[in-house]
Design an enzyme around this catalytic site. Structure first.
Site, PDB file in Angstrom:
ATOM      1  N   GLU A  48       0.852  -1.187   0.000  1.00 34.10           N
ATOM      2  CA  GLU A  48       0.000   0.000   0.000  1.00 34.10           C
ATOM      3  C   GLU A  48       0.887   1.236   0.000  1.00 34.10           C
ATOM      4  O   GLU A  48       1.750   1.403   0.864  1.00 34.10           O
ATOM      5  CB  GLU A  48      -0.933   0.043   1.212  1.00 34.10           C
ATOM      6  N   ASP A 123      -3.107  12.449  -2.969  1.00 40.71           N
ATOM      7  CA  ASP A 123      -3.381  13.890  -3.009  1.00 40.71           C
ATOM      8  C   ASP A 123      -3.718  14.312  -4.434  1.00 40.71           C
ATOM      9  O   ASP A 123      -2.917  14.096  -5.352  1.00 40.71           O
ATOM     10  CB  ASP A 123      -2.143  14.649  -2.516  1.00 40.71           C
ATOM     11  N   LYS A 127      -5.156  22.389  -7.834  1.00 38.05           N
ATOM     12  CA  LYS A 127      -4.840  23.627  -8.547  1.00 38.05           C
ATOM     13  C   LYS A 127      -3.976  23.333  -9.772  1.00 38.05           C
ATOM     14  O   LYS A 127      -3.077  22.492  -9.728  1.00 38.05           O
ATOM     15  CB  LYS A 127      -4.112  24.600  -7.612  1.00 38.05           C
ATOM     16  N   ASP A 159     -11.630  10.206  -4.218  1.00 37.41           N
ATOM     17  CA  ASP A 159     -12.933  10.860  -4.071  1.00 37.41           C
ATOM     18  C   ASP A 159     -13.109  11.986  -5.072  1.00 37.41           C
ATOM     19  O   ASP A 159     -14.158  12.639  -5.087  1.00 37.41           O
ATOM     20  CB  ASP A 159     -13.083  11.412  -2.644  1.00 37.41           C
TER      21      ASP A 159
END
Length: 211
Positions: A48, A123, A127, A159
């Site tokens: 992971e 992450d 932007k 997500d």
């Protein structure tokens, strides 16, 4: 983070000793990770990347003692917390390494040595000027493909719909195909449980390299 830093100061000596037993020592100017040597046995290996507190991989390692598990986390305090949790659990098939996921995949693993990669909620760097910092690139995808055994899956979840589309498109372009497999970390990571409780959709997929 402040709670984690405060917590690290009250861990008992025996917990730190147990944590040290599951941590990979990243010492010397050059080193590699040889799974059979690291775990002192030959067994299927799951990794992971960005494991956080270890909610997913601790549970998965406990359920599959016949497999080896390696958890990678870059943040020092969080990696230490995960190591303490793993040490408390007494799991012998789980190791923790504090390092950048790209360094591990690009440079430190043997070719065709991994039986599953799990990458959950990386992450998204939303932007435009920060997109260059995203984990998934052509080079990274090619490295993942080289390190996976034939037919071994890559599990991904995020997500962020736009990021999911970008990842899935990139993987297709880099020689992966999507397969109908359940994505285990889309349900049980800390982020997954938080997002689902908030009613936020999760975008997940399983991929294998085209032969």
């Amino acid at each position: 983070m402040s709670r984690l830093r405060k917590g690290s100061r009250v861990w008992r000596a025996e917990e730190m000793t147990a944590a040290a037993r599951v941590q990979v020592a990243c010492e010397g100017p050059v080193f590699a990770i040889e799974p059979r040597t690291l775990f002192e046995r030959a067994a299927p290996l799951e990794i992971e990347l960005g494991a956080g507190r270890g909610d997913f991989i601790l549970e998965r390692a406990a359920k599959a003692p016949e497999r080896n598990f390696l958890a990678i986390e870059l943040a020092a305090t969080i990696a230490q917390l995960m190591a303490v949790r793993a040490g408390r659990s007494g799991l012998r098939n789980l190791k923790i390494a504090r390092m950048d996921a790209r360094t591990l995949v690009n440079l430190m693993l043997p070719e065709a040595s991994v039986d599953a990669f799990h990458i959950y909620f990386p992450d998204p760097w939303p932007k435009e000027r920060h997109i260059k910092h995203r984990l998934f690139t052509d080079w990274f995808a090619a490295s993942l493909k080289r390190k996976l055994r034939p037919h071994a899956p890559l599990f991904v979840a995020t997500d962020v719909a736009e990021y999911a589309q970008a990842i899935f498109r990139l993987l297709d372009e880099c020689g992966f195909r999507r397969v109908e497999l359940a994505v285990p970390g889309a349900e049980t990571t800390g982020f997954a449980m938080r997002f689902r409780a908030a009613g936020k959709p999760i975008h997940a997929g399983a991929f294998v390299a085209r032969m």
